[in-house]
Design an enzyme around this catalytic site. Structure first.
Site, short mmCIF file in Angstrom:
data_model
loop_
_atom_site.label_atom_id
_atom_site.label_comp_id
_atom_site.label_asym_id
_atom_site.label_seq_id
_atom_site.Cartn_x
_atom_site.Cartn_y
_atom_site.Cartn_z
CE1 TYR A 63 -9.55 -2.80 0.35
CE2 TYR A 63 -8.62 -0.89 -0.74
CZ TYR A 63 -8.47 -2.02 0.05
OH TYR A 63 -7.23 -2.36 0.54
CD GLU A 79 -9.05 -9.30 -3.52
OE1 GLU A 79 -9.94 -8.99 -2.71
OE2 GLU A 79 -7.90 -9.65 -3.17
CE LYS A 118 -4.01 -2.14 2.26
NZ LYS A 118 -5.00 -2.03 3.39
CG PHE A 126 -13.27 2.02 6.98
CD1 PHE A 126 -12.81 1.40 5.82
CD2 PHE A 126 -13.90 1.24 7.94
CE1 PHE A 126 -12.97 0.04 5.62
CE2 PHE A 126 -14.06 -0.14 7.74
CZ PHE A 126 -13.61 -0.73 6.58
CB THR A 149 -7.36 -5.29 10.06
OG1 THR A 149 -7.84 -6.46 9.42
CG2 THR A 149 -7.70 -4.06 9.23
NE ARG A 159 -2.50 -5.41 7.31
CZ ARG A 159 -3.67 -5.92 6.96
NH1 ARG A 159 -4.23 -6.88 7.69
NH2 ARG A 159 -4.29 -5.49 5.88
CG HIS A 168 -5.53 -6.23 -0.28
ND1 HIS A 168 -6.76 -6.20 0.32
CD2 HIS A 168 -5.59 -7.21 -1.23
CE1 HIS A 168 -7.56 -7.10 -0.27
NE2 HIS A 168 -6.86 -7.72 -1.21
CG ASN A 170 -3.70 -2.07 6.94
OD1 ASN A 170 -3.56 -1.82 5.75
ND2 ASN A 170 -4.76 -2.68 7.43
NE ARG A 220 -6.20 -11.85 5.74
CZ ARG A 220 -6.86 -10.69 5.71
NH1 ARG A 220 -7.12 -10.09 4.54
NH2 ARG A 220 -7.25 -10.10 6.80
P1 ADP Z 1 -7.96 -6.57 5.84
O1 ADP Z 1 -7.13 -5.66 4.96
O2 ADP Z 1 -7.17 -7.03 7.05
O3 ADP Z 1 -8.59 -7.72 5.08
P2 ADP Z 1 -10.61 -5.34 5.86
O4 ADP Z 1 -10.89 -6.11 4.61
O5 ADP Z 1 -11.58 -5.44 7.00
O6 ADP Z 1 -9.15 -5.69 6.44
O7 ADP Z 1 -10.49 -3.78 5.51
C1 ADP Z 1 -9.89 -3.36 4.30
C2 ADP Z 1 -8.97 -2.20 4.61
O8 ADP Z 1 -9.76 -1.10 5.05
C3 ADP Z 1 -7.97 -2.41 5.76
O9 ADP Z 1 -6.81 -3.13 5.37
C4 ADP Z 1 -7.65 -0.99 6.15
O10 ADP Z 1 -6.75 -0.37 5.24
C5 ADP Z 1 -9.04 -0.35 6.02
N1 ADP Z 1 -9.78 -0.39 7.28
C6 ADP Z 1 -10.39 -1.47 7.85
N2 ADP Z 1 -11.01 -1.15 8.99
C7 ADP Z 1 -10.81 0.19 9.17
C8 ADP Z 1 -11.18 1.14 10.18
N3 ADP Z 1 -11.92 0.77 11.22
N4 ADP Z 1 -10.78 2.41 10.01
C9 ADP Z 1 -10.05 2.80 8.94
N5 ADP Z 1 -9.67 1.97 7.95
C10 ADP Z 1 -10.02 0.68 8.07
MG MG Z 2 -10.01 -7.66 3.56
#
Ligand code: ADP
Ligand code: MG
Length: 140
Positions: free
Chosen positions: A51, A128, A11, A59, A93, A104, A117, A114, A87
């Site tokens: 997304y 994807e 990212k 968010f 996350t 992370r 992805h 973070n 993962r």
């Molecule tokens: P992951 O990337 O671990 O699969 P998610 O799919 O739940 O997590 O979320 C996608 C992305 O959205 C996260 O990697 C992060 O960049 C962002 N994100 C998730 N939850 C939050 C939050 N509560 N506040 C801000 N950004 C968030």
């Molecule tokens: Mg995800």
């Protein structure tokens, strides 16, 4: 067990800090092989589409802005049980919940910024990968 594939993004927070190599090294050390990789500037439309599953989340707007705030590196990773393997090395996350030894934990700046992805299922990995790569760009 046969090798499978997953999709990864390094990212903008990580590319900005010149961590492409450091993150990729952790992926490789976790047993994943980079079989496709390119550095791109995502368009707003691409980020919104990628997304779309999160579009009702509070968010979403900030996440799209973040993902287009600088270049990203999109990758296809191959390895045994690639989705889970990736993962596991990514970590939680929210970096404050991420385990020692994860990407992370080492590099994420916040729950949003973070660093990486990773696809969450084989089905989503295929969707994807197809979103960003043509078949001939993937060389296993
Ligand atoms: P992951 O990337 O671990 O699969 P998610 O799919 O739940 O997590 O979320 C996608 C992305 O959205 C996260 O990697 C992060 O960049 C962002 N994100 C998730 N939850 C939050 C939050 N509560 N506040 C801000 N950004 C968030
Ligand atoms: Mg995800």
């Amino acid at each position: 067990m046969a090798a499978t594939r997953t999709f990864s993004i390094i990212k903008p927070d990580a590319t900005r800090r010149n961590l492409t190599g450091a993150v990729t090294k952790m992926l490789e050390e976790a047993g994943l092989r980079v079989v496709a990789s390119k550095r791109i500037q995502m368009t707003r439309e691409q980020a919104e589409g990628f997304y779309a599953v999160h579009k009702e989340r509070p968010f979403f707007g900030d996440l799209v802005e973040f993902m287009i705030s600088g270049p990203v590196v999109v990758q296809v990773l191959e390895g045994e049980d690639a989705v889970k393997r990736n993962r596991d090395v990514m970590g939680a996350t929210n970096p404050s919940d991420a385990a020692e030894g994860t990407i992370r934990k080492a590099y994420a700046e916040s729950i949003e910024a973070n660093s990486v992805h990773g696809s969450d299922s084989d089905e989503n990995a295929k969707i994807e990968i197809d979103y960003f790569f043509k078949p001939e760009e993937i060389v296993g």
